[in-house]
Design a protein around this motif. Sequence first.
Motif, PDB file in Angstrom:
ATOM      1  N   CYS A 165      -7.904   1.759   1.433  1.00 39.94           N
ATOM      2  CA  CYS A 165      -7.094   0.813   2.200  1.00 39.94           C
ATOM      3  C   CYS A 165      -5.634   0.874   1.761  1.00 39.94           C
ATOM      4  N   VAL A 166      -4.739   0.627   2.724  1.00 42.65           N
ATOM      5  CA  VAL A 166      -3.305   0.599   2.456  1.00 42.65           C
ATOM      6  C   VAL A 166      -2.739  -0.676   3.060  1.00 42.65           C
ATOM      7  N   THR A 167      -1.840  -1.335   2.326  1.00 41.30           N
ATOM      8  CA  THR A 167      -1.158  -2.498   2.890  1.00 41.30           C
ATOM      9  C   THR A 167       0.071  -2.041   3.684  1.00 41.30           C
ATOM     10  N   GLY A 168       0.507  -2.870   4.615  1.00 43.19           N
ATOM     11  CA  GLY A 168       1.766  -2.634   5.333  1.00 43.19           C
ATOM     12  C   GLY A 168       1.815  -1.317   6.074  1.00 43.19           C
ATOM     13  N   ASP A 169       2.978  -0.665   6.015  1.00 41.49           N
ATOM     14  CA  ASP A 169       3.163   0.635   6.664  1.00 41.49           C
ATOM     15  C   ASP A 169       3.892   1.573   5.715  1.00 41.49           C
ATOM     16  N   LEU A 170       3.839   2.865   6.036  1.00 45.22           N
ATOM     17  CA  LEU A 170       4.291   3.897   5.097  1.00 45.22           C
ATOM     18  C   LEU A 170       5.415   4.748   5.681  1.00 45.22           C
ATOM     19  N   GLY A 171       6.252   5.259   4.797  1.00 45.30           N
ATOM     20  CA  GLY A 171       7.280   6.220   5.181  1.00 45.30           C
ATOM     21  C   GLY A 171       8.625   5.618   5.535  1.00 45.30           C
ATOM     22  N   LEU A 237       2.065   8.168  -0.778  1.00 41.38           N
ATOM     23  CA  LEU A 237       0.610   8.076  -0.671  1.00 41.38           C
ATOM     24  C   LEU A 237      -0.073   9.293  -1.291  1.00 41.38           C
ATOM     25  N   ALA A 238       0.457  10.496  -1.050  1.00 41.00           N
ATOM     26  CA  ALA A 238      -0.187  11.701  -1.571  1.00 41.00           C
ATOM     27  C   ALA A 238      -0.257  11.673  -3.096  1.00 41.00           C
ATOM     28  N   SER A 239       0.885  11.499  -3.746  1.00 38.36           N
ATOM     29  CA  SER A 239       0.923  11.512  -5.209  1.00 38.36           C
ATOM     30  C   SER A 239       0.070  10.404  -5.813  1.00 38.36           C
ATOM     31  N   ASP A 240       0.203   9.193  -5.276  1.00 36.25           N
ATOM     32  CA  ASP A 240      -0.494   8.066  -5.881  1.00 36.25           C
ATOM     33  C   ASP A 240      -1.988   8.100  -5.604  1.00 36.25           C
ATOM     34  N   LEU A 241      -2.397   8.607  -4.432  1.00 34.09           N
ATOM     35  CA  LEU A 241      -3.819   8.797  -4.164  1.00 34.09           C
ATOM     36  C   LEU A 241      -4.406   9.829  -5.125  1.00 34.09           C
ATOM     37  N   LEU A 242      -3.658  10.881  -5.379  1.00 37.82           N
ATOM     38  CA  LEU A 242      -4.118  11.891  -6.338  1.00 37.82           C
ATOM     39  C   LEU A 242      -4.250  11.299  -7.746  1.00 37.82           C
ATOM     40  N   HIS A 243      -3.326  10.419  -8.126  1.00 39.53           N
ATOM     41  CA  HIS A 243      -3.442   9.736  -9.426  1.00 39.53           C
ATOM     42  C   HIS A 243      -4.736   8.927  -9.486  1.00 39.53           C
ATOM     43  N   LEU A 244      -4.997   8.158  -8.412  1.00 44.77           N
ATOM     44  CA  LEU A 244      -6.180   7.304  -8.377  1.00 44.77           C
ATOM     45  C   LEU A 244      -7.454   8.146  -8.424  1.00 44.77           C
ATOM     46  N   CYS A 245      -7.472   9.245  -7.642  1.00 40.64           N
ATOM     47  CA  CYS A 245      -8.662  10.099  -7.608  1.00 40.64           C
ATOM     48  C   CYS A 245      -8.875  10.810  -8.940  1.00 40.64           C
ATOM     49  N   LYS A 246      -7.781  11.298  -9.539  1.00 46.48           N
ATOM     50  CA  LYS A 246      -7.902  11.976 -10.833  1.00 46.48           C
ATOM     51  C   LYS A 246      -8.430  11.012 -11.897  1.00 46.48           C
ATOM     52  N   THR A 278       4.608  13.354   7.174  1.00 43.86           N
ATOM     53  CA  THR A 278       5.101  13.845   5.884  1.00 43.86           C
ATOM     54  C   THR A 278       5.824  12.732   5.138  1.00 43.86           C
ATOM     55  N   ALA A 279       6.627  11.939   5.862  1.00 51.06           N
ATOM     56  CA  ALA A 279       7.323  10.811   5.228  1.00 51.06           C
ATOM     57  C   ALA A 279       6.328   9.797   4.685  1.00 51.06           C
ATOM     58  N   ALA A 280       5.260   9.530   5.446  1.00 48.46           N
ATOM     59  CA  ALA A 280       4.251   8.566   5.013  1.00 48.46           C
ATOM     60  C   ALA A 280       3.509   9.059   3.776  1.00 48.46           C
ATOM     61  N   LEU A 281       3.234  10.363   3.722  1.00 48.13           N
ATOM     62  CA  LEU A 281       2.478  10.920   2.612  1.00 48.13           C
ATOM     63  C   LEU A 281       3.332  11.114   1.356  1.00 48.13           C
ATOM     64  N   ASN A 282       4.558  11.572   1.538  1.00 46.05           N
ATOM     65  CA  ASN A 282       5.348  12.033   0.403  1.00 46.05           C
ATOM     66  C   ASN A 282       6.644  11.281   0.161  1.00 46.05           C
TER      67      ASN A 282
END
Length: 338
Positions: A165-171, A237-246, A278-282
């Motif tokens: 889940c994600v709050t608000g909006d991204l990018g 989202l990309a970096s922080d999701l990877l942190h959470l998954c790792k 890309t903006a939303a992810l990175n």
Amino acid sequence: MTRTEIASLGEFGLIDRLSQSFTPALPDTIKGIGDDAAVIDLGEEYGLLSSDLLLEGVHFDLSFFPLKHLGYKAIAVNVSDIAAMNGQPGQVTVSLAVSNRFSVEALEELYDGMRAACTDFRVDLVGGDLSSARSGLLISVSVFGKVAKDKIVYRNTAQPNDLLCVTGDLGAAYLGLQILEREKQVFLANPDMQPQLEGHDYVVQRQLKPEARMDVIYELAEAGVVPSAMIDLSDGLASDLLHLCKASGMGAMVFEENLPIDEQTYLAATELNLSPVTAALNGGEDYELLFTVRQADYDKIKNNPKVSVVGFVTDQSADVTLSMKSGSKVPITAQGWS
């Protein structure tokens, strides 16, 4: 003695290298380096402690960043770390290194923004330090909060089939920065030109005045939901999701069509010839929350307009994938801030 360049390790590799010899020795240190905040046993509750550094020329550009907004942001980004632990912030300390380029009135403007943030997030500014600097402005903020022991949320506790889940909006914050940078270049080329910010008020605001999502933390508590894992979205989202998954030893599947992207973000991305996905992810600096919940809790969050379910956790360790609208699947890689 061999010399290792910092760039060869990157930010998180450097953190790992420097922190590997620091293991908590005190019995009340429950969690040290490796999450959004350190966790300290206070008896009936856990204490939460986090700090952040903002450096002129690296984290902010005063040619377009008002000092009042900067003061607000300095507090908000620290409160966001406490939110990511499912806690409530209490006290902050602020330390400044400031050059003689700044007047007393300028620093009062900075602290006006901090005071507004302290009011909004219900925290007290209780101290800090002040030093001269040869040039520029450096702001260091530490925040202390608390959380009930049965309500604390770490980033290493996601489980297979949990909902992402994600709050608000991204990018939006990243595109707001791109708009401001563009207008700065126009101004430098011709100081008579007025900035063209019409229609971009939302994305610019998201860059200049981010909000820590304590509102969602309170709403989740009211709904009886304790996330299974959580992290704040500072690096994208990309970096922080990877942190959470790792940290959790898990993988994830994210669906492109579920990414929450505001209409102004789409418009700004189109104008700048950038991909809104890309903006939303990175992009980074959204300071939204990325959290996981058990599927049994879905009915408790499905009607909250501030929360979007963007995917799910898998047991495929290190396999973090974006499912595109076209049907193709691409690996999510960390291209956020370092």
